[in-house]
Design a protein around this motif. Structure first.
Motif, short mmCIF file in Angstrom:
data_model
loop_
_atom_site.label_atom_id
_atom_site.label_comp_id
_atom_site.label_asym_id
_atom_site.label_seq_id
_atom_site.Cartn_x
_atom_site.Cartn_y
_atom_site.Cartn_z
N MET A 140 -9.67 -5.44 11.85
CA MET A 140 -9.51 -4.06 11.45
C MET A 140 -8.33 -3.47 12.21
O MET A 140 -8.24 -3.58 13.42
CB MET A 140 -10.80 -3.30 11.73
CG MET A 140 -10.74 -1.84 11.39
SD MET A 140 -10.27 -1.53 9.70
CE MET A 140 -11.71 -0.91 8.98
N LEU A 141 -7.44 -2.87 11.49
CA LEU A 141 -6.26 -2.25 12.08
C LEU A 141 -6.63 -0.91 12.70
O LEU A 141 -7.23 -0.07 12.04
CB LEU A 141 -5.19 -2.06 11.01
CG LEU A 141 -3.89 -1.38 11.46
CD1 LEU A 141 -3.16 -2.26 12.47
CD2 LEU A 141 -3.01 -1.11 10.27
N LYS A 142 -6.31 -0.75 13.97
CA LYS A 142 -6.56 0.52 14.64
C LYS A 142 -5.23 1.14 15.02
O LYS A 142 -4.49 0.60 15.83
CB LYS A 142 -7.41 0.31 15.89
CG LYS A 142 -8.81 -0.15 15.58
CD LYS A 142 -9.63 -0.26 16.84
CE LYS A 142 -11.02 -0.74 16.51
NZ LYS A 142 -11.87 -0.83 17.70
N ILE A 143 -4.92 2.25 14.38
CA ILE A 143 -3.70 2.97 14.71
C ILE A 143 -4.06 4.39 15.10
O ILE A 143 -5.13 4.89 14.75
CB ILE A 143 -2.69 2.98 13.53
CG1 ILE A 143 -3.29 3.65 12.31
CG2 ILE A 143 -2.20 1.58 13.21
CD1 ILE A 143 -2.31 3.86 11.19
N SER A 158 3.22 5.26 16.90
CA SER A 158 4.01 4.42 17.79
C SER A 158 4.76 3.37 16.98
O SER A 158 4.37 3.03 15.86
CB SER A 158 3.10 3.74 18.81
OG SER A 158 2.33 2.73 18.18
N MET A 159 5.80 2.85 17.56
CA MET A 159 6.58 1.81 16.89
C MET A 159 5.71 0.58 16.66
O MET A 159 5.78 -0.06 15.60
CB MET A 159 7.81 1.47 17.74
CG MET A 159 8.80 0.62 17.03
SD MET A 159 9.45 1.58 15.64
CE MET A 159 10.46 0.38 14.88
N ARG A 160 4.86 0.27 17.61
CA ARG A 160 3.98 -0.89 17.48
C ARG A 160 3.04 -0.71 16.28
O ARG A 160 2.85 -1.63 15.49
CB ARG A 160 3.18 -1.08 18.75
CG ARG A 160 2.30 -2.30 18.73
CD ARG A 160 1.63 -2.52 20.05
NE ARG A 160 0.80 -3.71 19.97
CZ ARG A 160 -0.09 -4.04 20.86
NH1 ARG A 160 -0.26 -3.28 21.93
NH2 ARG A 160 -0.81 -5.11 20.72
N ASP A 161 2.44 0.48 16.14
CA ASP A 161 1.57 0.75 15.00
C ASP A 161 2.35 0.68 13.69
O ASP A 161 1.87 0.14 12.70
CB ASP A 161 0.90 2.11 15.14
CG ASP A 161 -0.21 2.13 16.18
OD1 ASP A 161 -0.62 1.04 16.66
OD2 ASP A 161 -0.67 3.23 16.53
N PHE A 162 3.55 1.23 13.70
CA PHE A 162 4.39 1.19 12.50
C PHE A 162 4.66 -0.25 12.08
O PHE A 162 4.57 -0.61 10.91
CB PHE A 162 5.71 1.92 12.75
CG PHE A 162 6.68 1.78 11.61
CD1 PHE A 162 6.52 2.49 10.44
CD2 PHE A 162 7.76 0.90 11.72
CE1 PHE A 162 7.42 2.34 9.38
CE2 PHE A 162 8.65 0.74 10.68
CZ PHE A 162 8.48 1.47 9.51
N GLU A 163 4.97 -1.11 13.05
CA GLU A 163 5.26 -2.52 12.74
C GLU A 163 4.02 -3.21 12.18
O GLU A 163 4.13 -4.04 11.27
CB GLU A 163 5.78 -3.23 13.98
CG GLU A 163 7.18 -2.79 14.35
CD GLU A 163 7.64 -3.27 15.72
OE1 GLU A 163 6.81 -3.80 16.51
OE2 GLU A 163 8.84 -3.11 16.01
N LYS A 164 2.83 -2.87 12.69
CA LYS A 164 1.59 -3.44 12.16
C LYS A 164 1.40 -3.03 10.70
O LYS A 164 1.08 -3.86 9.85
CB LYS A 164 0.38 -2.97 12.97
CG LYS A 164 0.26 -3.56 14.34
CD LYS A 164 -0.98 -2.96 15.01
CE LYS A 164 -1.07 -3.28 16.47
NZ LYS A 164 -2.24 -2.62 17.09
#
Length: 74
Positions: free
Chosen positions: A1-4, A21-27
């Motif tokens: 499950m993706l948690k952003i 965040s950039m990390r969440d955007f990349e996910k």
């Protein structure tokens, strides 16, 4: 499950922007790309459903790349 953890910004009292965040955007971007590739693969399978298929061994044999099998001593 993706948690952003997005941050919602409003303009004129209405939700207009999402900041993450950039990390969440990349996910999220990776998930979107994977979904697109899955769709393309599904469509290609449907288009080629009646086409003949070949095993890897058959393709190698047809291309002359198959190695001769060694016989077991016994």
């Amino acid at each position: 499950m993706l948690k952003i953890k997005p941050e919602i910004w409003e303009k004129n009292g209405r939700e207009r922007f999402v900041v993450m965040s950039m990390r969440d955007f990349e996910k999220v971007q990776e998930l979107i790309e994977d979904a697109g590739l899955s769709r393309m693969l599904r469509e290609a399978k449907q288009r080629n459903a009646k086409s003949p298929t070949y095993t890897l061994a058959e393709v190698k044999r047809r291309l002359g790349l198959a190695r001769p099998r060694k016989r077991k001593a016994g």
